[in-house]
Design a protein around this motif. Structure first.
Motif, PDB file in Angstrom:
ATOM      1  N   ARG A 119       0.834  -1.217   0.000  1.00 45.93           N
ATOM      2  CA  ARG A 119       0.000   0.000   0.000  1.00 45.93           C
ATOM      3  C   ARG A 119       0.859   1.254   0.000  1.00 45.93           C
ATOM      4  N   ALA A 120       1.995   1.187   0.723  1.00 43.29           N
ATOM      5  CA  ALA A 120       2.885   2.348   0.813  1.00 43.29           C
ATOM      6  C   ALA A 120       3.798   2.464  -0.406  1.00 43.29           C
ATOM      7  N   GLY A 121       3.690   1.501  -1.318  1.00 39.91           N
ATOM      8  CA  GLY A 121       4.521   1.557  -2.521  1.00 39.91           C
ATOM      9  C   GLY A 121       5.983   1.240  -2.268  1.00 39.91           C
ATOM     10  N   LEU A 122       6.270   0.487  -1.200  1.00 37.92           N
ATOM     11  CA  LEU A 122       7.658   0.205  -0.831  1.00 37.92           C
ATOM     12  C   LEU A 122       8.120  -1.182  -1.270  1.00 37.92           C
ATOM     13  N   ALA A 123       7.171  -2.069  -1.531  1.00 36.34           N
ATOM     14  CA  ALA A 123       7.520  -3.430  -1.950  1.00 36.34           C
ATOM     15  C   ALA A 123       6.393  -4.008  -2.787  1.00 36.34           C
ATOM     16  N   GLU A 124       6.714  -5.071  -3.503  1.00 35.22           N
ATOM     17  CA  GLU A 124       5.710  -5.735  -4.341  1.00 35.22           C
ATOM     18  C   GLU A 124       5.844  -7.239  -4.214  1.00 35.22           C
ATOM     19  N   ARG A 125       4.727  -7.916  -4.384  1.00 31.90           N
ATOM     20  CA  ARG A 125       4.762  -9.370  -4.435  1.00 31.90           C
ATOM     21  C   ARG A 125       5.021  -9.777  -5.890  1.00 31.90           C
ATOM     22  N   ARG A 126       6.027 -10.635  -6.097  1.00 33.13           N
ATOM     23  CA  ARG A 126       6.286 -11.151  -7.440  1.00 33.13           C
ATOM     24  C   ARG A 126       6.296 -12.664  -7.386  1.00 33.13           C
ATOM     25  N   PRO A 127       5.725 -13.294  -8.399  1.00 29.72           N
ATOM     26  CA  PRO A 127       5.743 -14.768  -8.403  1.00 29.72           C
ATOM     27  C   PRO A 127       7.178 -15.267  -8.451  1.00 29.72           C
ATOM     28  N   SER A 128       7.459 -16.290  -7.671  1.00 28.27           N
ATOM     29  CA  SER A 128       8.770 -16.919  -7.734  1.00 28.27           C
ATOM     30  C   SER A 128       8.908 -17.650  -9.057  1.00 28.27           C
ATOM     31  N   SER A 129      10.102 -17.604  -9.630  1.00 34.00           N
ATOM     32  CA  SER A 129      10.286 -18.273 -10.908  1.00 34.00           C
ATOM     33  C   SER A 129      10.446 -19.775 -10.744  1.00 34.00           C
ATOM     34  N   THR A 130      10.739 -20.208  -9.508  1.00 37.60           N
ATOM     35  CA  THR A 130      11.003 -21.639  -9.296  1.00 37.60           C
ATOM     36  C   THR A 130       9.866 -22.352  -8.569  1.00 37.60           C
ATOM     37  N   ASP A 131       9.000 -21.605  -7.906  1.00 35.30           N
ATOM     38  CA  ASP A 131       7.916 -22.245  -7.141  1.00 35.30           C
ATOM     39  C   ASP A 131       6.674 -21.390  -7.290  1.00 35.30           C
ATOM     40  N   ARG A 132       5.695 -21.900  -8.025  1.00 36.07           N
ATOM     41  CA  ARG A 132       4.556 -21.053  -8.353  1.00 36.07           C
ATOM     42  C   ARG A 132       3.627 -20.794  -7.162  1.00 36.07           C
ATOM     43  N   ARG A 133       3.881 -21.472  -6.027  1.00 39.46           N
ATOM     44  CA  ARG A 133       3.103 -21.150  -4.826  1.00 39.46           C
ATOM     45  C   ARG A 133       3.656 -19.912  -4.126  1.00 39.46           C
ATOM     46  N   ALA A 134       4.963 -19.705  -4.267  1.00 38.49           N
ATOM     47  CA  ALA A 134       5.650 -18.707  -3.438  1.00 38.49           C
ATOM     48  C   ALA A 134       5.690 -17.330  -4.072  1.00 38.49           C
ATOM     49  N   ARG A 135       5.777 -16.296  -3.202  1.00 33.83           N
ATOM     50  CA  ARG A 135       5.901 -14.918  -3.668  1.00 33.83           C
ATOM     51  C   ARG A 135       7.216 -14.343  -3.168  1.00 33.83           C
ATOM     52  N   ILE A 136       7.985 -13.812  -4.096  1.00 35.88           N
ATOM     53  CA  ILE A 136       9.183 -13.061  -3.748  1.00 35.88           C
ATOM     54  C   ILE A 136       8.774 -11.644  -3.369  1.00 35.88           C
ATOM     55  N   ILE A 137       9.310 -11.127  -2.284  1.00 34.36           N
ATOM     56  CA  ILE A 137       9.037  -9.733  -1.925  1.00 34.36           C
ATOM     57  C   ILE A 137      10.115  -8.855  -2.547  1.00 34.36           C
ATOM     58  N   ALA A 138       9.702  -8.090  -3.558  1.00 37.84           N
ATOM     59  CA  ALA A 138      10.640  -7.212  -4.268  1.00 37.84           C
ATOM     60  C   ALA A 138      10.498  -5.802  -3.732  1.00 37.84           C
ATOM     61  N   VAL A 139      11.611  -5.209  -3.341  1.00 30.76           N
ATOM     62  CA  VAL A 139      11.606  -3.853  -2.805  1.00 30.76           C
ATOM     63  C   VAL A 139      11.646  -2.869  -3.970  1.00 30.76           C
ATOM     64  N   THR A 140      10.773  -1.883  -3.946  1.00 29.15           N
ATOM     65  CA  THR A 140      10.771  -0.870  -5.008  1.00 29.15           C
ATOM     66  C   THR A 140      11.933   0.098  -4.805  1.00 29.15           C
ATOM     67  N   GLU A 141      12.135   0.968  -5.788  1.00 22.76           N
ATOM     68  CA  GLU A 141      13.198   1.960  -5.661  1.00 22.76           C
ATOM     69  C   GLU A 141      12.932   2.852  -4.450  1.00 22.76           C
ATOM     70  N   LYS A 142      11.690   3.298  -4.331  1.00 25.01           N
ATOM     71  CA  LYS A 142      11.317   4.107  -3.165  1.00 25.01           C
ATOM     72  C   LYS A 142      11.546   3.303  -1.876  1.00 25.01           C
ATOM     73  N   GLY A 143      11.191   2.006  -1.942  1.00 33.87           N
ATOM     74  CA  GLY A 143      11.378   1.151  -0.771  1.00 33.87           C
ATOM     75  C   GLY A 143      12.832   1.051  -0.364  1.00 33.87           C
TER      76      GLY A 143
END
Lengths: 166, 166
Positions: free
Chosen positions: B82-106
Motif C-alpha cells: 500500500r505504501a509503494g515500498l515493496a511488491e509481491r512477485r511470483p517466484s520463478s522456481t515455485d509457483r506457490r511462493a511470492r518473492i518480496i521485491a523492494v521498489t526503488e522508493k522502498g
DNA sequence: TATTGTTATACTCTATAACTATA
DNA sequence: TATAGTTATAGAGTATAACAATA
C-alpha cells in the motif's frame, strides 16, 4: 513475536540492542512464568503479594507500584482471593478504599515465590563471567534511570462510548 | 504494563533482572516506534524491507527471519505494498511462493530507516560510560546465545474450530 | 467535584484453522 | 501428502467508559 531491527551482515557497526533486550526479556519472562506457574502464581500475583506484605496498601497503591491499570488490579486481586492468598479489607481511614491483606498462607507463598524469582535471576546471571554480571546490571540500571527512563507515549487510540445494555 | 518482580528493599541481594530487561526493552521499543513512525514505518515493516533488500526472499523466509507468523507477514506485506515500498512477485522456481521485491522508493526508505534504527541504538548506548557499552552488548549476546537462548513454551491454548459462515 | 473500586466491553495483537493452488 | 500464501476469526491481554459509594 520478536523484532529484528538490524540486518545481521558482518559489516554492521551498531549492535542490535532492540533484538538483544527484546529477546533476553522475552525468554526470561517465559522462564519466570513457568517457574512461578509451578506454585500457581503469575508474575503479577507475586508482585502484588510481595508489596502487599511489606505494608498496608490499597489496590490503587499496589497498582501504581506494579504499573498496572486499576482494572487489571481487580482481576489480580480476584485471583489472589480465590487462591486464599490475600483478602480485601476495608480501609479504616477511607471507606472507598480496600487494603489488600495477605493471609498466612499468602505470606508463605510470597516467600517461596521470592526465592523462585531470585533463583531464576541468579541462574541467568551465573551464566555470565563474574566480571560481566555487575557491569550488566549497572549499565541497565543506568539506562533505566537515564536515557531509557520514560517511554514515548503513543497517541491515545479513539474509543467509542459503551453501549448501554438496557 | 510492567512487572516488578522484586521488592525494592535496601537489603535485596539479587538484582531485579526482569524489571531491568522489561523496562529498557519497553522504553527502547517505544522510542523506536516513534522514530520509525515519522517516516510511516513500523518496526516490522523496517525488518521485512531490510531483509528483502539483501536477497530474493519469499514471505515465509522473511517471516522466519523476523520470527513472525506467516499470517502476520501477510498484513505486513500488505502495508508495504500500500505504501509503494515493496511488491509481491511470483517466484520463478515455485509457483506457490511470492518473492518480496523492494521498489526503488522502498530501497531509499530502507536506508533511511536503517539510519534511524542505528541512531536510536547509538543514542541509548552513548548514555553509558564507554567501558560499559561493550560489556553490556557482550553480556546480552552471551545470554541470548546461552542461558536465555530458548523460551520455555507455554502450554498451547485450546482452540475451537472456526464456525463456517454459510 | 474528585477518587476508589467495580463491571462491562471495545480494541489490538497474534495465532489457529480452514482453504486454494501448487509441489 | 506437504507447503506457500490467504482469509476469517478465536482468544488473550489490556485499557476505556460508566457507574456506585464515598471523600
Amino acid at each position: 513475536m520478536l523484532d529484528v531491527m538490524t540486518a545481521m551482515s558482518p559489516a554492521r557497526s551498531t549492535p542490535d540492542l532492540s533484538f538483544l533486550l527484546d529477546r533476553t526479556g522475552h525468554v526470561l519472562r517465559s522462564r519466570m512464568a513457568a517457574a512461578l506457574g509451578e506454585i500457581g502464581l503469575t508474575a503479577r500475583m507475586h508482585c502484588v503479594l510481595v508489596h502487599a506484605l511489606e505494608a498496608e496498601r490499597t489496590q490503587i497503591q499496589l497498582a501504581e507500584i506494579g504499573d498496572m491499570d486499576k482494572t487489571t488490579m481487580v482481576v489480580t486481586v480476584d485471583a489472589l482471593e480465590r487462591a486464599g492468598l490475600a483478602e480485601r479489607r476495608p480501609s479504616s481511614t477511607d471507606r472507598r478504599a480496600r487494603i489488600i491483606a495477605v493471609t498466612e498462607k499468602g505470606a508463605q507463598v510470597a516467600h517461596e515465590s521470592q526465592r523462585i524469582v531470585d533463583r531464576v535471576h541468579a541462574e541467568a546471571l551465573e551464566a555470565l563471567p563474574e566480571d560481566e554480571r555487575e557491569v550488566l546490571t549497572r549499565a541497565l540500571n543506568r539506562l533505566v534511570s537515564g536515557h531509557l527512563a520514560t517511554p514515548v507515549e503513543a497517541p491515545a487510540p479513539v474509543r467509542r462510548a459503551r453501549r448501554s445494555e438496557k
